[in-house]
Design a protein around this motif. Structure first.
Motif, short mmCIF file in Angstrom:
data_model
loop_
_atom_site.label_atom_id
_atom_site.label_comp_id
_atom_site.label_asym_id
_atom_site.label_seq_id
_atom_site.Cartn_x
_atom_site.Cartn_y
_atom_site.Cartn_z
N PHE A 1 0.83 -1.20 0.00
CA PHE A 1 0.00 0.00 0.00
C PHE A 1 0.87 1.26 0.00
CE2 PHE A 1 -3.44 -2.66 2.14
CZ PHE A 1 -4.15 -2.80 0.97
N MET B 1 -1.58 -4.70 -4.99
CA MET B 1 -1.90 -3.76 -3.93
C MET B 1 -1.69 -2.34 -4.47
SD MET B 1 -2.58 -5.85 -1.45
CE MET B 1 -3.15 -6.94 -2.75
N SER B 2 -2.61 -1.47 -4.20
CA SER B 2 -2.53 -0.11 -4.74
C SER B 2 -1.47 0.70 -4.00
CB SER B 2 -3.89 0.58 -4.63
OG SER B 2 -4.80 0.05 -5.55
N CYS B 3 -0.31 0.84 -4.62
CA CYS B 3 0.76 1.62 -4.02
C CYS B 3 0.39 3.11 -4.05
CB CYS B 3 2.09 1.38 -4.73
SG CYS B 3 2.12 1.99 -6.43
N SER B 4 1.13 3.90 -3.29
CA SER B 4 0.82 5.33 -3.19
C SER B 4 0.96 6.04 -4.54
CB SER B 4 1.75 5.99 -2.17
OG SER B 4 3.11 5.84 -2.56
N TYR C 1 -8.85 -0.45 -4.03
CA TYR C 1 -8.00 -1.09 -3.02
C TYR C 1 -8.55 -2.45 -2.64
CZ TYR C 1 -5.21 3.13 -2.39
OH TYR C 1 -4.35 4.18 -2.60
#
Length: 662
Positions: free
Chosen positions: A390, A419-422, A448
């Motif tokens: 994340f 996973m939705s990274c920043s 997400y």
């Protein structure tokens, strides 16, 4: 005495070991990889009253029973002749978990010094530690309170290293039951007869009773007449029995803190409600990310607009060439500046994640997810790298080193990029705000959730196809809840924000220039019509492929390609492609909506685009890390192709199914 004493820093993950190591080494730090593996080897030097010290920072481990890469590296180094003294860094606020490793280190018959870190947390929790009784119960080894953060106790610790090195190791402190001690004595005789030069017979005998693979491989002996089964669980339980005695005698007022933690865990780790609570907490995080972040970014938008106009007027006043004005204003400022306006959203996200981590909640998430991950052929331990995803996929991929089996590592690496990274957050914020308005937060949050669900489904599918079965069991300490430390959170958030700013000043800066170039030059040189540019030619090549997903604009193809350098570049590319100087402002979003709307691009197309950005190939830094961690170019290329295919299928399904109802 040797000219140089070699000192190994050993401890559990997150005990402050590396911070303490850095306090000693400073600029004298050298980082490389251990021979043959991807685990980092950190070495430094220090001196104390004329004595030269070689300091080695080993990977954080919970045990010397070697399963993961880090455990194997740490154990091999500790047992080698290269290490003279062991500094065992212990989180004083989590003594039970930390002392298990201490008990194993004491059995190695090497000088061990116990460095008690984080004593301030012990005091904050209203607990007391008897620093006179504790060393007595640990065989008389030096016990030194230190603070890696405040840099206190550092000289005392080095004094203990020199003094204890000269004295030699302490005796073992754990005496097992009569049955095990009898078998240890018999095994020592057998090992001595077979290997006369073997050192530390007791340790080897204990490891034979535990069926330790490394010892059985390198010191094979026939012990069938002595060992009738694996005694590992018995030895572990008896070590923990002794640790309980130590805690009972040396740590006071702990039961009150445990009771409050247990009451909270009855809710947060509940068998049924644990996962919905986790989703609710993450939904709150994204609510704050959008509401508070969008409120704060107004100032950034005004500043960027003023800066863009000022620079444009300045260049005009200097009679700069038109292409120069376009490059700086429409290329660099629009690209880099557009990304910087998302900084408040990024800041809020990292602040929330830091608070959850430092409070002790994130460890509970892995515990709560253990059941679901187990059905997918992985343990809750594999969810820890996914949680890191994340923030950024690069450290998340590196965190898979803690997994014990190569197959489990590769499965986790395969699904972690979902996973939705920043870096994806600016994409979600922009298109959700433009096309979903009042439901922007829900649209972004859904991505997400989809990423997590899809990751688990793909892990399950790969486990079924390849008949994989993980033998990983989840062994994780659930720390007591505590009020988050303001300094710890500030350091964490600043490091993440600094990385974001660094990327804006390097990767995104360069990408913005490249994007401007491919959009302003074609086969005939500089072009005034963007549709005649190199970028348009590249984008048109991808239109037939992306059209079934509702993404059949050449500009989208160019933006997605640019996103391979860094996902934030997708946003800056849209700004440059459509000539919007401040894409994150209200006026900029209106311009973007009108420009895309002219092509029939609506909410369904936007959601398909967001799905594609969620699932498609991660940035080049992540790809390079995956290649390094798997040591396989072929596997990495296959993973890249697989993710592109999944992203295309996902976006097509969203658009085609959605078109039936809209």
């Amino acid at each position: 005495m040797k000219d140089q004493i070699s000192v190994a820093f050993v401890g559990n993950p997150n005990c402050g070991k590396t911070t303490l190591f850095n306090a000693y080494t400073g600029a004298n730090l050298k980082v490389a990889n251990w021979p043959g593996v991807t685990v980092e080897k950190k070495e430094g030097s220090a001196t104390y009253k004329g004595s030269k010290l070689k300091l080695i920072d080993l990977p954080g481990i919970y045990s010397l029973t070697s399963y993961s890469i880090e455990e194997k590296v740490s154990r091999q180094c500790i047992m080698s002749d290269d290490v003279d003294v062991i500094i065992n860094i212990v989180d004083a606020s989590s003594m039970e978990r930390n002392l298990y490793l201490t008990m194993q280190l004491l059995e190695l018959r090497k000088p061990v010094i116990l460095a008690l870190n984080m004593m301030d947390i012990v005091e904050e929790r209203g607990m007391e530690l008897d620093l006179h009784r504790l060393p007595e119960m640990l065989g008389g080894i030096p016990v030194v309170p230190v603070s890696a953060r405040k840099r206190t106790g550092l000289d005392v610790l080095l004094h203990a290293v020199i003094h204890h090195y000269q004295e030699g190791p302490a005796e073992h402190v754990v005496t097992y039951d009569d049955n095990i001690e009898d078998k240890i004595a018999k095994l020592e005789v057998v090992i001595k007869a077979r290997y006369p030069d073997a050192a530390n017979l007791r340790w080897h005998a204990i490891k034979l009773l535990e069926y330790d693979e490394e010892v059985m491989k390198h010191h094979p002996v026939d012990v069938t007449a002595i060992i009738d089964r694996n005694y590992e669980k018995d030895i572990i339980n008896q070590k923990y029995d002794y640790i309980e005695e130590v805690i009972e005698d040396c740590l006071f007022y702990k039961k009150e803190k445990l009771a409050s933690t247990d009451r909270i865990d009855e809710v947060l780790t509940h068998r049924i409600w644990g996962i919905p609570i986790f989703l609710g907490i993450m939904a709150l995080v994204f609510f704050l990310t959008f509401t508070v972040g969008d409120f704060l970014k107004g100032g950034f938008e005004v500043a960027l607009g003023w800066f863009s106009v000022t620079v444009s007027n300045l260049l005009s006043g200097l009679h700069a060439a038109g292409w120069m004005n376009s490059l700086i204003v429409d290329g660099i400022i629009a690209g880099v500046g557009g990304i910087l306006t998302f900084l408040p959203n990024i800041f809020i996200l990292f602040l929330a994640l830091a608070i959850l981590e430092d409070s002790g909640y994130m460890a509970r998430v892995a515990y709560v997810m253990d059941g679901i991950m187990g059905k997918a052929g992985l343990s809750g331990k594999a969810f820890l790298p996914m949680i890191l995803g994340f923030g950024c996929t690069v450290p998340a991929v590196m965190a898979t080193r803690a997994l014990e089996h190569e197959g489990d590592r590769k499965k986790t690496i395969l699904v972690t990029p979902f996973m939705s990274c920043s870096a994806r957050l600016p994409i979600y914020v922009l298109f959700a705000d433009i096309f979903f308005e009042d439901y922007a937060m829900l649209a972004a949050f859904s991505l997400y959730v989809i990423g997590v669900v899809l990751a688990i489904l793909i892990a399950l599918l790969s486990n079924r196809i390849f008949k994989g079965k993980s033998s990983n069991s989840l062994l994780i300490e659930l720390p007591e809840y505590k009020s988050p430390n303001a300094r710890t959170i500030a350091v964490y958030v600043w490091e993440k924000v600094k990385d974001y700013l660094s990327k804006a000043g390097t990767t995104i800066f360069i990408a913005s220039i490249v994007i401007w170039f491919v959009l302003n030059f074609g086969t005939t040189g500089m072009v005034s019509d963007i549709s005649m540019s190199f970028g348009a030619s590249i984008g048109r090549f991808l239109v037939p492929v992306l059209a079934p997903a509702g993404l059949g604009l050449w500009q989208i193809g160019v933006a997605l390609i640019s996103g391979l350098s860094a996902k934030e570049v997708v946003v800056s590319s849209f700004a440059v492609l459509f000539g919007i100087s401040n894409v994150n402002s209200a006026a900029g979003m209106m311009q973007m909506s009108e420009a895309l709307g002219a092509y029939g691009f609506g909410p369904l197309n936007a959601y398909a685009l967001m799905i594609f950005c969620l699932l498609y190939t991660p940035c080049m830094a992540t790809i390079a890390t995956i290649r390094k961690e798997t040591n396989s170019t072929r596997w990495t290329i296959g993973m890249v192709i697989f993710q592109l295919l999944i992203a295309w299928i996902g976006a097509v399904l969203v658009y085609q199914i959605g078109s039936l109802f809209m």
